[in-house]
Design a protein around this motif. Structure first.
Motif, PDB file in Angstrom:
ATOM      1  N   GLY A 225      27.539 -31.543  24.320  1.00  0.00           N
ATOM      2  CA  GLY A 225      27.110 -32.326  23.174  1.00  0.00           C
ATOM      3  C   GLY A 225      26.901 -31.416  21.991  1.00  0.00           C
ATOM      4  O   GLY A 225      27.114 -30.202  22.078  1.00  0.00           O
ATOM      5  N   SER A 226      26.502 -31.993  20.847  1.00  0.00           N
ATOM      6  CA  SER A 226      26.252 -31.179  19.657  1.00  0.00           C
ATOM      7  C   SER A 226      25.173 -31.833  18.812  1.00  0.00           C
ATOM      8  O   SER A 226      25.024 -33.058  18.802  1.00  0.00           O
ATOM      9  N   ILE A 227      24.407 -30.990  18.088  1.00  0.00           N
ATOM     10  CA  ILE A 227      23.336 -31.454  17.220  1.00  0.00           C
ATOM     11  C   ILE A 227      23.499 -30.832  15.837  1.00  0.00           C
ATOM     12  O   ILE A 227      24.174 -29.810  15.681  1.00  0.00           O
ATOM     13  N   GLU A 228      22.859 -31.451  14.850  1.00  0.00           N
ATOM     14  CA  GLU A 228      22.875 -30.874  13.511  1.00  0.00           C
ATOM     15  C   GLU A 228      21.957 -29.657  13.454  1.00  0.00           C
ATOM     16  O   GLU A 228      20.868 -29.654  14.029  1.00  0.00           O
ATOM     17  N   SER A 229      22.402 -28.630  12.756  1.00  0.00           N
ATOM     18  CA  SER A 229      21.569 -27.444  12.570  1.00  0.00           C
ATOM     19  C   SER A 229      20.433 -27.759  11.606  1.00  0.00           C
ATOM     20  O   SER A 229      20.482 -28.727  10.850  1.00  0.00           O
ATOM     21  N   SER A 230      19.399 -26.932  11.642  1.00  0.00           N
ATOM     22  CA  SER A 230      18.220 -27.118  10.798  1.00  0.00           C
ATOM     23  C   SER A 230      18.040 -25.899   9.914  1.00  0.00           C
ATOM     24  O   SER A 230      17.813 -24.793  10.419  1.00  0.00           O
ATOM     25  N   GLY A 231      18.151 -26.075   8.604  1.00  0.00           N
ATOM     26  CA  GLY A 231      17.961 -24.957   7.687  1.00  0.00           C
ATOM     27  C   GLY A 231      19.233 -24.170   7.444  1.00  0.00           C
ATOM     28  O   GLY A 231      20.231 -24.299   8.162  1.00  0.00           O
ATOM     29  N   ALA A 232      19.194 -23.319   6.447  1.00  0.00           N
ATOM     30  CA  ALA A 232      20.380 -22.575   6.021  1.00  0.00           C
ATOM     31  C   ALA A 232      20.819 -21.532   7.022  1.00  0.00           C
ATOM     32  O   ALA A 232      21.972 -21.088   7.012  1.00  0.00           O
ATOM     33  N   ALA A 233      19.918 -21.114   7.925  1.00  0.00           N
ATOM     34  CA  ALA A 233      20.270 -20.083   8.897  1.00  0.00           C
ATOM     35  C   ALA A 233      21.022 -20.641  10.098  1.00  0.00           C
ATOM     36  O   ALA A 233      21.490 -19.881  10.946  1.00  0.00           O
TER      37      ALA A 233
ATOM     38  N   LEU B  69      14.328 -29.232   9.357  1.00  0.00           N
ATOM     39  CA  LEU B  69      14.029 -29.031   7.945  1.00  0.00           C
ATOM     40  C   LEU B  69      15.018 -29.787   7.074  1.00  0.00           C
ATOM     41  O   LEU B  69      16.221 -29.785   7.332  1.00  0.00           O
ATOM     42  N   ALA B  70      14.492 -30.424   6.038  1.00  0.00           N
ATOM     43  CA  ALA B  70      15.329 -31.093   5.045  1.00  0.00           C
ATOM     44  C   ALA B  70      15.045 -30.467   3.677  1.00  0.00           C
ATOM     45  O   ALA B  70      14.393 -29.436   3.579  1.00  0.00           O
ATOM     46  N   ASN B  71      15.533 -31.081   2.619  1.00  0.00           N
ATOM     47  CA  ASN B  71      15.331 -30.534   1.274  1.00  0.00           C
ATOM     48  C   ASN B  71      13.906 -30.779   0.778  1.00  0.00           C
ATOM     49  O   ASN B  71      13.197 -31.659   1.259  1.00  0.00           O
ATOM     50  N   GLU B  72      13.497 -29.982  -0.211  1.00  0.00           N
ATOM     51  CA  GLU B  72      12.234 -30.169  -0.930  1.00  0.00           C
ATOM     52  C   GLU B  72      11.009 -30.138  -0.018  1.00  0.00           C
ATOM     53  O   GLU B  72      10.050 -30.878  -0.203  1.00  0.00           O
ATOM     54  N   GLY B  73      11.028 -29.264   0.980  1.00  0.00           N
ATOM     55  CA  GLY B  73       9.866 -29.092   1.836  1.00  0.00           C
ATOM     56  C   GLY B  73       9.600 -30.239   2.793  1.00  0.00           C
ATOM     57  O   GLY B  73       8.481 -30.389   3.281  1.00  0.00           O
ATOM     58  N   ILE B  74      10.587 -31.036   3.089  1.00  0.00           N
ATOM     59  CA  ILE B  74      10.430 -32.175   3.995  1.00  0.00           C
ATOM     60  C   ILE B  74      10.922 -31.796   5.390  1.00  0.00           C
ATOM     61  O   ILE B  74      11.962 -31.154   5.540  1.00  0.00           O
ATOM     62  N   SER B  75      10.166 -32.171   6.394  1.00  0.00           N
ATOM     63  CA  SER B  75      10.625 -32.007   7.775  1.00  0.00           C
ATOM     64  C   SER B  75      10.736 -33.387   8.411  1.00  0.00           C
ATOM     65  O   SER B  75       9.909 -34.268   8.174  1.00  0.00           O
ATOM     66  N   MET B  76      11.765 -33.557   9.207  1.00  0.00           N
ATOM     67  CA  MET B  76      12.036 -34.832   9.850  1.00  0.00           C
ATOM     68  C   MET B  76      11.801 -34.684  11.350  1.00  0.00           C
ATOM     69  O   MET B  76      12.355 -33.780  11.991  1.00  0.00           O
ATOM     70  N   SER B  77      10.972 -35.550  11.906  1.00  0.00           N
ATOM     71  CA  SER B  77      10.709 -35.498  13.342  1.00  0.00           C
ATOM     72  C   SER B  77      11.607 -36.497  14.063  1.00  0.00           C
ATOM     73  O   SER B  77      11.992 -37.532  13.526  1.00  0.00           O
TER      74      SER B  77
END
Length: 270
Positions: free
Chosen positions: A123-131, A161-169
């Protein structure tokens, strides 16, 4: 011998004749991160990372389950499709770039943890953050587990992590294969909340700050053998005109398994 002494001697004799209550045997510790990753790659692991067929796999998370009456311990690892540029420097990941998933599962048999199965790129997931890291494990929330009769369904709590300091659970959804082989199916993520605490000013504009969490529950219905999942949201959520408000029942969601996508999908968003 005085009567009191004879009584005490009798009690001591009776106590000595009663067998001690047997203490239940404790399960041995599950395999550690290095052992799990070594078994996954079939090559030595260092600091939770190993290499298989030229691809670098990194330990992400692990969970315990009971399947077919036996205890399983499963570790999930991620891998970047392109971990570095041709020049050897780090590259930046754009939103939506994916990481592949691999897993290794052990089973507790006769008091010992033994290897059961491995899957590479299941399977695959979206990465979190620029790294290009995987979503963070949300240690404040407990995993969701549900016995399905032909296996188990696990929702593991994570934050991205999302844009503008938002984190999505969210809860990353894993289901054991009905054949009890030790293989798993990854069924996407179920969104459960959001938090903009890193990007809002709590002192100057508290009315713009929000944080919400969601709890998973089953409705009793199924789609193609997959349980329908209800999310109940609590906390503060974004409202109209940029202001926040208390979460209501309407902020909850119903998630059904989408056969075409092989993943859970928000019924409201269809």
């Amino acid at each position: 011998m005085p009567r009191s002494m004879r009584r005490l001697a009798g009690l001591l004799a009776l106590t000595a004749s009663v067998p001690a209550t047997a203490q239940p045997e404790r399960d041995p510790p599950a395999p550690d991160r290095e052992e799990l990753m070594t078994a996954l790659c079939e090559t030595p692991a260092t600091d939770g990372t190993c290499t298989r067929n030229g691809k670098e796999l990194t330990y992400w998370l692990a969970f315990d389950t009971i399947v077919d009456g036996r205890k399983w311990h499963t570790a999930i690892a991620t891998a970047q499709a392109q971990p570095s540029s041709e020049s050897g420097g780090a590259r930046y990941f754009a939103p939506g770039e994916m990481l592949s998933l691999s897993q290794v599962t052990y089973v507790l048999e006769k008091g010992r943890w033994t290897f059961k199965a491995r899957q590479i790129d299941f399977g695959s997931i979206e990465s979190s953050g620029a790294a290009g890291n995987p979503p963070m494990v949300d240690e404040a929330a407990a995993p969701f587990r549900q016995n399905l009769g032909d296996g188990t369904l696990v929702g593991y709590p994570t934050r991205a992590l999302a844009n503008e300091g938002i984190s999505m659970s969210a809860y990353s959804m894993f289901r054991s294969q009905p054949d009890m082989s030790g293989r798993w199916i990854y069924a996407g993520d179920i969104a459960s909340g959001s938090d903009n605490g890193a990007g809002c000013n709590q002192d100057e504009a508290p009315e713009t700050c929000y944080a919400s969490t969601g709890v998973l529950d089953l409705t009793g219905k199924t789609v193609a053998g997959w349980p329908e999942v209800k999310v109940s949201v609590s906390g503060r959520v974004p409202g109209a005109n940029g202001k926040v408000r208390n979460a209501s029942k309407a902020d909850g969601a119903l998630w059904r398994f989408d056969v075409a996508k092989a993943a859970y999908s928000n019924a409201k968003a269809r």
